[in-house]
Design a protein around this motif. Sequence first.
Motif, PDB file in Angstrom:
ATOM      1  N   ASN A   1       0.824  -1.204   0.000  1.00 20.34           N
ATOM      2  CA  ASN A   1       0.000   0.000   0.000  1.00 20.34           C
ATOM      3  C   ASN A   1       0.859   1.256   0.000  1.00 20.34           C
ATOM      4  O   ASN A   1       0.349   2.356   0.215  1.00 20.34           O
ATOM      5  CB  ASN A   1      -0.942   0.004   1.219  1.00 20.34           C
TER       6      ASN A   1
ATOM      7  N   THR B   1     -10.147  -4.029   0.105  1.00 16.88           N
ATOM      8  CA  THR B   1      -9.362  -2.869   0.538  1.00 16.88           C
ATOM      9  C   THR B   1      -9.240  -2.828   2.049  1.00 16.88           C
ATOM     10  O   THR B   1      -8.153  -2.556   2.589  1.00 16.88           O
ATOM     11  CB  THR B   1     -10.002  -1.574   0.010  1.00 16.88           C
TER      12      THR B   1
ATOM     13  N   ASP C   1     -13.005  -0.267  -3.793  1.00 20.53           N
ATOM     14  CA  ASP C   1     -12.014  -1.318  -3.576  1.00 20.53           C
ATOM     15  C   ASP C   1     -10.724  -0.998  -4.328  1.00 20.53           C
ATOM     16  O   ASP C   1     -10.258  -1.775  -5.178  1.00 20.53           O
ATOM     17  CB  ASP C   1     -12.560  -2.685  -3.980  1.00 20.53           C
TER      18      ASP C   1
ATOM     19  N   ALA D   1      -7.754  -1.176  -3.481  1.00 19.74           N
ATOM     20  CA  ALA D   1      -6.617  -2.051  -3.189  1.00 19.74           C
ATOM     21  C   ALA D   1      -6.725  -3.412  -3.855  1.00 19.74           C
ATOM     22  O   ALA D   1      -5.924  -4.305  -3.563  1.00 19.74           O
ATOM     23  CB  ALA D   1      -6.474  -2.230  -1.680  1.00 19.74           C
TER      24      ALA D   1
END
Length: 794
Positions: free
Chosen positions: A109, A560, A603, A605
């Motif tokens: 991330n 996420t 979402d 991620a």
Amino acid sequence: MSASTIGFPRTGPRREMKFALESYWKGTTSEAELLATAHKVEADAWNLQKAAGVSLIGLDGTLYDQVLDTTTWLGVIPLRFQSLSGLPRYFAMSRGGAALDMSKFLDTNYHYLVPELAADFAPQPDLASFLDKVARGQAAVGREAAMPIVIGPVTFVALAKGCPLPTSEAVRRLLPAYCELLRRLAAMGVPEVQMHEPVLATSAAADLKAEFEAAYQQLSQCGVPLHLVTYYDDLGAAYPWAVQLPVAAVTLDFLGAPGAAVPAQTLALIRQHGFPADKRLVAGVVDGRSVWADNGTAVALLRELLSSGAITADRLMVTSSAPLQHLPYDLDLEGDHLPPSLAGRLGFAKQKLAEMVAVAAAATSNSTTTADAANANTAAVAAAVAAAGGTVPCGAGDTAHRQGLPDELFSRSQPYAARREVQVQLPAFPTTTIGSFPQTAEVRRLRQQLKTGKLSQSEYERLITGHIAYAVGVQDALELDVLVHGEAERTDMVEYFGVKLGGMWFTTAGWVQSYGSRYVRPPLVVGDIEYRGAMTVWEYEVAESYTSRPVKGMLTGPVTILNWSFPRKDLSRAAQALQLALALRQEVAALEAAGCKIVQVDDPALREGLPLKRERWDSYLGWAVDAFRLCTGVAKPATQVVTHLCYSDFDDILPAVDRMDADVLTIENSRSDNAMISALAAAGYGRDIGPGVYDVHSPVVPTVEFIKSRISSFVSTGILDGRYDRIWVNPDCGLKTRAWPETIAALRNMVAAAAAARQDLAAAGGVSCGLAAAATPAGGTSGASGAGGCRGCC
């Protein structure tokens, strides 16, 4: 056996770098004051590692991003920044109006600034700042302990974009600059240089053997021993040749991503292929991506490694499986916030240093007592795992991740073509925002007063209502088509939901750098996820009461939340994602029951969780997309489901994006030069699309003409074949980091640009958008002031 580090949080224990940067950008502190803070943060981190007993200390530290630092010292500056110099140029590249693209760093991330390498690029190295950091590191911890960290040339090229040259040629052009740096470091008495090449852990490494061998043959002749550092996964098929490169030491990741379906296979690779007798092995056995304390795994791995006969203890060192920058700084800062039963199972970056030193001592000891001392919490962790119902560290549920749930829960009741006709109908180029609005000092003060008990819940809600009303009023006045409540009550898009769900826990000081001055505080998944009641309905109802326009309900998606948390290690990520999806599914239903017609489930991620090995993608994407579909499958046909994806490359997983089956897909786009929308158009993507028209990470207010040109560029891709009512106009991402004046100015220009684009459509011959006499969700017509028609788009 001793310990080494390959990276450490660059934040300062109390986010000193964040506050120093923001103060400098506001003009309240000088360049000298900013650099003084940065140098102190670096020195304190280095000294902390030395005090912990670490023998070789990686000299981490950056003002904004280590990849941007590499771009700077290499002197591969894009033409548009070459009239600037020093910090003005550095920050123009990171946050100016024409800033470098931003993307996720491999499967993390962390966001990095993407280098740009034109066909004629020619490095003009400027080594002064790099060499200054090394000199300061040597002064702090001693010449023999200070190890410079360099992003290797092959990884740097792999991280870049837009280079039309073959990788081999791009690397070849960079090597003189790298050699100059190495020669200068040798002259400073540096005993070894860490060359970080995480691209070796990806599937791409299979095609880069020649590039690595040519590059390191040349680099090894530059006067200083090299230490090849890899992380985030094992080397896979690249292992046999990668460990034979002409370097003095190799760092290998023995763990991989926490909760991954397939843990790193490094030990198996060493058993199969051996390890070169002329090199040191630095074993990444202490988890650098998880806050959970070691449960004895590290010592066990080292002892298995030694028993294999592939390496002797005198050539073995201990490190973390990945740079510790992915962890919070110091667990001690939590004080008594965490219950002892939980705190005893945790380790932040500072505590991981002690783990590494203890593990190194324990691995070669015959004493059971010494081995247990390497992890005083082994018994507590084992008990917690047993209580959770399993002892398998990861991956056990991935192949049967639906766990008996009926198939119909994973699908909408009607296909997109049918349900889109009964959803909200809007003009060509409908305008909206991604969700958040500026987080002012007043908003943060209210949240803090609620947290400390100075405000009751009812008092807090009354005051937050005013901020929601203001955000809605601004959007109404600007005549955006679809509104949001502004998220004044949310500190973070994951934390807000985590504190309302059972099975998650939050720290007070567990901050991790996402990029620059943007920090996040990831939650800890400590048990099974449970839905405890409505989380966003009140805010939606407040916002909806102030406008007749559609208001989006705003949720963060299950993947996420999981990828931006520290997951459990005793349960597969697939199982944890489905638990989150089932909880969020109930929130979608609650919003629908409150009358919400548009639910946004972000979402972003999704892609960053992709395994670095392509052969593992199908398994991950299978459960990740299923988690999104399980969350949203409850929505009725008339409910429009929106999702947002940002700061990753999605063109290689477009089938998975399509399978998410969202009605509207909004994407980061302004720094990516339409790459994603062009890929979607080429793939025939047929659902609503909202490419970002301006960069929310820059304080520059885009002009009407600029935004209109962006809209025109979307049309030129051929996306949606003239269904301009399904090409949305929105910023790249949320607006929480911006100030209100620039936010209002930018959105005013965005709405004006969309209106001008509609007028151009009408002047071009009355292009139909299929909206005549379409009804709004409220039962009226779709005019801006209650009038019929489609606001001039036909």
